[in-house]
Scaffold this motif. Structure first.
Motif, PDB file in Angstrom:
ATOM      1  N   ASN A   2    -110.721 -14.004 -44.403  1.00 53.54           N
ATOM      2  CA  ASN A   2    -111.781 -13.040 -44.122  1.00 53.54           C
ATOM      3  C   ASN A   2    -113.150 -13.668 -44.352  1.00 53.54           C
ATOM      4  OD1 ASN A   2    -110.158 -10.856 -43.436  1.00 53.54           O
ATOM      5  ND2 ASN A   2    -110.059 -10.075 -45.517  1.00 53.54           N
ATOM      6  N   GLY A   3    -114.157 -13.023 -43.828  1.00 51.13           N
ATOM      7  CA  GLY A   3    -115.537 -13.423 -44.096  1.00 51.13           C
ATOM      8  C   GLY A   3    -116.310 -12.231 -44.645  1.00 51.13           C
ATOM      9  N   ILE A   4    -117.578 -12.451 -44.913  1.00 51.02           N
ATOM     10  CA  ILE A   4    -118.474 -11.355 -45.288  1.00 51.02           C
ATOM     11  C   ILE A   4    -119.686 -11.380 -44.361  1.00 51.02           C
ATOM     12  CG2 ILE A   4    -117.739 -11.270 -47.688  1.00 51.02           C
ATOM     13  CD1 ILE A   4    -120.278 -12.827 -48.431  1.00 51.02           C
ATOM     14  N   ASP A   5    -120.359 -10.267 -44.293  1.00 48.38           N
ATOM     15  CA  ASP A   5    -121.540 -10.134 -43.439  1.00 48.38           C
ATOM     16  C   ASP A   5    -122.731 -10.758 -44.168  1.00 48.38           C
ATOM     17  OD1 ASP A   5    -123.821  -9.248 -42.072  1.00 48.38           O
ATOM     18  OD2 ASP A   5    -122.848  -7.387 -41.451  1.00 48.38           O
ATOM     19  N   TYR A   6    -123.196 -11.912 -43.691  1.00 46.48           N
ATOM     20  CA  TYR A   6    -124.271 -12.626 -44.380  1.00 46.48           C
ATOM     21  C   TYR A   6    -125.641 -11.991 -44.173  1.00 46.48           C
ATOM     22  CZ  TYR A   6    -122.005 -16.538 -46.684  1.00 46.48           C
ATOM     23  OH  TYR A   6    -121.283 -17.303 -47.569  1.00 46.48           O
ATOM     24  N   GLU A   7    -125.730 -11.043 -43.249  1.00 44.46           N
ATOM     25  CA  GLU A   7    -126.976 -10.285 -43.138  1.00 44.46           C
ATOM     26  C   GLU A   7    -127.020  -9.187 -44.193  1.00 44.46           C
ATOM     27  OE1 GLU A   7    -127.562  -8.819 -39.212  1.00 44.46           O
ATOM     28  OE2 GLU A   7    -127.641 -10.816 -38.301  1.00 44.46           O
ATOM     29  N   GLU A   8    -125.888  -8.516 -44.400  1.00 47.73           N
ATOM     30  CA  GLU A   8    -125.841  -7.449 -45.404  1.00 47.73           C
ATOM     31  C   GLU A   8    -125.904  -8.018 -46.816  1.00 47.73           C
ATOM     32  OE1 GLU A   8    -122.915  -3.857 -47.026  1.00 47.73           O
ATOM     33  OE2 GLU A   8    -122.329  -5.042 -45.281  1.00 47.73           O
ATOM     34  N   PHE A   9    -125.135  -9.077 -47.059  1.00 48.96           N
ATOM     35  CA  PHE A   9    -125.064  -9.674 -48.399  1.00 48.96           C
ATOM     36  C   PHE A   9    -125.969 -10.906 -48.449  1.00 48.96           C
ATOM     37  CE2 PHE A   9    -120.874  -7.594 -47.851  1.00 48.96           C
ATOM     38  CZ  PHE A   9    -120.997  -6.647 -48.857  1.00 48.96           C
ATOM     39  N   ASN A  10    -127.250 -10.649 -48.615  1.00 50.32           N
ATOM     40  CA  ASN A  10    -128.240 -11.720 -48.624  1.00 50.32           C
ATOM     41  C   ASN A  10    -129.244 -11.434 -49.742  1.00 50.32           C
ATOM     42  OD1 ASN A  10    -130.158 -13.655 -48.187  1.00 50.32           O
ATOM     43  ND2 ASN A  10    -130.566 -13.128 -46.050  1.00 50.32           N
ATOM     44  N   MET A  18    -116.537 -14.085 -52.696  1.00 51.39           N
ATOM     45  CA  MET A  18    -117.463 -14.600 -51.695  1.00 51.39           C
ATOM     46  C   MET A  18    -118.856 -14.005 -51.897  1.00 51.39           C
ATOM     47  SD  MET A  18    -115.152 -14.391 -48.259  1.00 51.39           S
ATOM     48  CE  MET A  18    -113.423 -14.881 -48.225  1.00 51.39           C
ATOM     49  N   ILE A  19    -118.887 -12.705 -52.197  1.00 52.88           N
ATOM     50  CA  ILE A  19    -120.185 -12.059 -52.426  1.00 52.88           C
ATOM     51  C   ILE A  19    -120.846 -12.635 -53.672  1.00 52.88           C
ATOM     52  CG2 ILE A  19    -121.352  -9.861 -52.822  1.00 52.88           C
ATOM     53  CD1 ILE A  19    -118.962  -8.498 -51.413  1.00 52.88           C
ATOM     54  N   SER A  20    -120.062 -12.842 -54.730  1.00 51.07           N
ATOM     55  CA  SER A  20    -120.655 -13.389 -55.960  1.00 51.07           C
ATOM     56  C   SER A  20    -121.207 -14.781 -55.712  1.00 51.07           C
ATOM     57  CB  SER A  20    -119.629 -13.390 -57.089  1.00 51.07           C
ATOM     58  OG  SER A  20    -118.563 -14.277 -56.830  1.00 51.07           O
ATOM     59  N   LEU A  21    -120.507 -15.612 -54.942  1.00 48.12           N
ATOM     60  CA  LEU A  21    -121.038 -16.939 -54.593  1.00 48.12           C
ATOM     61  C   LEU A  21    -122.365 -16.803 -53.860  1.00 48.12           C
ATOM     62  CD1 LEU A  21    -117.792 -18.702 -53.297  1.00 48.12           C
ATOM     63  CD2 LEU A  21    -119.026 -19.243 -55.405  1.00 48.12           C
ATOM     64  N   ARG A  22    -122.411 -15.873 -52.933  1.00 42.00           N
ATOM     65  CA  ARG A  22    -123.628 -15.670 -52.126  1.00 42.00           C
ATOM     66  C   ARG A  22    -124.827 -15.328 -53.014  1.00 42.00           C
ATOM     67  NH1 ARG A  22    -126.579 -16.609 -47.596  1.00 42.00           N
ATOM     68  NH2 ARG A  22    -127.118 -14.747 -46.411  1.00 42.00           N
ATOM     69  N   GLU A  60    -107.476 -18.894 -54.160  1.00 38.09           N
ATOM     70  CA  GLU A  60    -107.191 -20.330 -54.159  1.00 38.09           C
ATOM     71  C   GLU A  60    -107.842 -21.015 -52.961  1.00 38.09           C
ATOM     72  OE1 GLU A  60    -103.339 -23.283 -53.741  1.00 38.09           O
ATOM     73  OE2 GLU A  60    -103.194 -21.555 -55.093  1.00 38.09           O
ATOM     74  N   ASP A  61    -107.925 -20.305 -51.833  1.00 32.99           N
ATOM     75  CA  ASP A  61    -108.500 -20.893 -50.621  1.00 32.99           C
ATOM     76  C   ASP A  61    -110.021 -20.990 -50.673  1.00 32.99           C
ATOM     77  OD1 ASP A  61    -105.991 -21.153 -49.579  1.00 32.99           O
ATOM     78  OD2 ASP A  61    -106.133 -19.457 -48.188  1.00 32.99           O
ATOM     79  N   THR A  62    -110.671 -20.288 -51.604  1.00 28.62           N
ATOM     80  CA  THR A  62    -112.143 -20.252 -51.598  1.00 28.62           C
ATOM     81  C   THR A  62    -112.799 -20.833 -52.835  1.00 28.62           C
ATOM     82  OG1 THR A  62    -112.029 -17.965 -52.435  1.00 28.62           O
ATOM     83  CG2 THR A  62    -112.296 -18.252 -50.050  1.00 28.62           C
ATOM     84  N   ILE A  63    -112.114 -20.854 -53.978  1.00 29.59           N
ATOM     85  CA  ILE A  63    -112.754 -21.280 -55.229  1.00 29.59           C
ATOM     86  C   ILE A  63    -112.195 -22.631 -55.677  1.00 29.59           C
ATOM     87  CG2 ILE A  63    -113.245 -20.695 -57.623  1.00 29.59           C
ATOM     88  CD1 ILE A  63    -114.596 -18.909 -55.465  1.00 29.59           C
ATOM     89  N   ASP A 109    -120.674 -21.346 -46.678  1.00 27.15           N
ATOM     90  CA  ASP A 109    -120.649 -20.446 -45.530  1.00 27.15           C
ATOM     91  C   ASP A 109    -119.307 -19.730 -45.465  1.00 27.15           C
ATOM     92  OD1 ASP A 109    -120.903 -19.064 -43.194  1.00 27.15           O
ATOM     93  OD2 ASP A 109    -121.141 -20.806 -41.894  1.00 27.15           O
ATOM     94  N   PHE A 110    -119.279 -18.510 -45.966  1.00 24.99           N
ATOM     95  CA  PHE A 110    -118.112 -17.652 -45.818  1.00 24.99           C
ATOM     96  C   PHE A 110    -118.459 -16.475 -44.901  1.00 24.99           C
ATOM     97  CE2 PHE A 110    -117.092 -19.772 -49.882  1.00 24.99           C
ATOM     98  CZ  PHE A 110    -115.838 -20.268 -49.552  1.00 24.99           C
ATOM     99  N   SER A 111    -119.300 -16.735 -43.920  1.00 25.37           N
ATOM    100  CA  SER A 111    -119.625 -15.705 -42.936  1.00 25.37           C
ATOM    101  C   SER A 111    -118.458 -15.558 -41.956  1.00 25.37           C
ATOM    102  CB  SER A 111    -120.900 -16.084 -42.184  1.00 25.37           C
ATOM    103  OG  SER A 111    -120.670 -17.235 -41.370  1.00 25.37           O
ATOM    104  N   TRP A 112    -118.580 -14.597 -41.046  1.00 26.58           N
ATOM    105  CA  TRP A 112    -117.505 -14.331 -40.098  1.00 26.58           C
ATOM    106  C   TRP A 112    -117.469 -15.318 -38.940  1.00 26.58           C
ATOM    107  CZ3 TRP A 112    -113.158 -11.948 -40.408  1.00 26.58           C
ATOM    108  CH2 TRP A 112    -112.996 -10.886 -41.293  1.00 26.58           C
ATOM    109  N   SER A 113    -118.460 -16.191 -38.796  1.00 25.82           N
ATOM    110  CA  SER A 113    -118.541 -17.021 -37.596  1.00 25.82           C
ATOM    111  C   SER A 113    -117.301 -17.882 -37.399  1.00 25.82           C
ATOM    112  CB  SER A 113    -119.795 -17.896 -37.638  1.00 25.82           C
ATOM    113  OG  SER A 113    -119.835 -18.656 -38.832  1.00 25.82           O
ATOM    114  N   ALA A 114    -116.870 -18.603 -38.447  1.00 22.32           N
ATOM    115  CA  ALA A 114    -115.693 -19.472 -38.309  1.00 22.32           C
ATOM    116  C   ALA A 114    -114.427 -18.647 -38.143  1.00 22.32           C
ATOM    117  CB  ALA A 114    -115.580 -20.384 -39.528  1.00 22.32           C
TER     118      ALA A 114
END
Length: 487
Positions: free
Chosen positions: A248-256, A385-389, A403-406, A458-463
């Motif tokens: 999954n991704g997160i919305d980088y416009e909302e979580f900025n 992902m949000i906390s990283l952002r 495990e896949d992100t941290i 970059d954990f946005s939805w683009s990839a």
């Protein structure tokens, strides 16, 4: 196959219209990302009582147990650069309730919903290339398409993709549910919908969808094991060639944090020192002393899956240190009472808010130093992902999407973004937390690098949207090849 696709995204919840968990965030973000890539995307969901700003579109008849009932079709849209239409299936008897799920007649409610979805598409003349189904509430659609609409020219070339967001929730119902679905007893066998004496809606999606995916590569492997397969691991191993894992991704416009209107002070990587102002504001809001100590946080559903038994076991040795802790969430009464009691015991070190408060959640992400996710299992996880952002360093258990992100600091210091532990024990959690606290206190430059690396990731939805697009095309190709063999 190239070119734009027509995609129908079917979900029982979509943020910001209705939400109980991470599925709603995915359903509110992924369709927008796909639309930005040039695809024609439409969403269908139930119209729950709390959804008020909708427009009437039409009525449709839906066959239920030998009689016709009415599905009122309403319309809204997801705001954004490329607005996405949302169609809402409305029926007072099924959806005008206080909650969204957990009712004795959920089988009838979501059987009605699934049938209405398939009646809606011809009604609005939207012929999807792919129907993307999400969780057990939508599983029967894959079955209906294969069993009841196989010869329907409208759906002849439509492929299905079924996403497992959490295999623990499957939709188990009595045998009589088959009658509501207009299916015979031949479907009540282990090779079809029967599951330990029940009808299983999740199983319908797993059996009949063209392709299956879940929300991280690690979780796609874990659910094929008896430990995390929730009784369906055998079926998932049989369909392993059709099973994918897409993070999954997160919305980088909302979580900025640079633009978020919900936090007291905006900041980015170049002004990271301003994060401390959010910490002071959070301490004040939560009635904690304005002390320069590590501030830990947890935002979660308060349920066993989230590793709260581990956290409960280390609360005393953790809070006897020079730290502060903020918890936001709701769920099982046991955990709500337990953490509220710890708040009373450590009133100058711990703050607890029972409930769901999305604005407070943002202020916690922005104000905390360390974010805890000790989950027993975690299909993907969005909070890390949000906390990283927001430059808040996660401490997580190494499972599923966590495990896949941290990447753990002490294993890979050159590319780390947090701390992790593997063994599901209180000792392993406490050791990971103490490792993080030690780096925070004694290696400020390394801590700053951890924060910066998380914010630059970059954990946005683009990839992820591109991977979904590839899976849709693969599902279409599979559907086409199957028809050629039959023809």
């Amino acid at each position: 196959m190239t070119g734009s696709l027509k995609i129908l995204f079917v979900s029982p919840e979509v943020a910001p219209l209705a939400k109980t968990g991470g599925l709603a965030d995915v359903a509110g973000s992924l369709p927008k990302a796909l639309a930005m890539r040039g695809h024609e995307v439409r969403i269908v969901m139930p119209r729950y009582r709390q959804i008020t700003e909708v427009d009437y579109l039409t009525d449709l008849p839906v066959e239920m147990d030998g009689s016709l009932e009415t599905a009122i079709i309403r319309r809204a849209s997801l705001p954004g650069t490329t607005p996405v239409p949302v169609y809402l299936i409305d029926n007072y008897k099924y959806f005008y309730r206080d909650g969204m799920y957990g009712y004795p007649d959920d089988d009838a409610r979501f059987n009605f919903f699934c049938k209405a979805v398939l009646s809606l598409m011809p009604g609005i003349d939207f012929r999807p290339d792919v129907i993307h189904l999400n969780d057990w509430q939508t599983g029967p659609i894959a079955l209906f398409l294969k069993v009841k609409h196989e010869d329907n020219p409208f759906y002849r070339h439509t492929a299905t993709v079924f996403t497992i967001h959490n295999l623990q929730y499957q939709g188990h119902f009595p045998r009589e549910t088959l009658r509501l679905m207009a299916l015979g007893d031949e479907f009540f066998i282990p090779d079809r919908l029967e599951f330990y004496g029940k009808v299983n809606f999740m199983k319908a999606g797993l059996l009949y969808a063209d392709l299956i995916n879940t929300v991280s590569k690690k979780y796609a492997l874990e659910i094929q094991t008896p430990e995390l397969g929730e009784g369906l691991d055998g079926l998932l191993r049989k369909r392993a060639a059709d099973l994918r894992g897409i993070l999954n991704g997160i919305d980088y416009e909302e979580f900025n944090p640079a633009t978020d209107p919900r936090i007291p002070v905006n900041y980015d990587v170049s002004t990271l020192e301003r994060k401390k102002e959010n910490k002071r504001a959070l301490q004040q809001e939560m009635d904690l002393p304005a002390a320069d100590v590590p501030l830990l946080a947890l935002i979660s559903r308060l349920v066993g899956q989230k590793g709260l038994d581990l956290l409960a076991a280390i609360m005393d040795p953790l809070l006897q240190q020079d730290v502060q802790f903020v918890l936001l969430g709701s769920g099982e009464d046991y955990y709500q009472r337990l953490f509220s009691e710890y708040k009373l015991k450590y009133r100058h070190k711990m703050a607890v808010k029972i409930g769901f408060d999305p604005d407070l959640a943002q202020r916690i992400y922005a104000g905390a130093d360390i974010f805890l996710m000790p989950s027993r299992f975690e299909p993907c996880g969005l909070s890390q992902m949000i906390s990283l952002r927001y430059g808040t360093v996660p401490v997580v258990r190494s499972t599923g999407g966590l495990e896949d992100t941290i990447v753990d600091f002490h294993r890979h210091p050159d590319r780390a973004n947090g701390f992790s532990f593997l063994e599901y024990t209180p000792q392993a959690l406490l050791q990971a937390v103490n490792r993080a606290l030690n780096v925070y206190r004694t290696q400020p430059q390394e801590w700053r690098r951890l924060m910066e690396r998380g914010m630059r990731a970059d954990f946005s939805w683009s990839a992820s949207a591109a991977q979904y697009e590839n899976m849709y095309r693969e599902a279409l190709e599979k559907r086409r090849n199957a028809q050629i063999k039959v023809g």
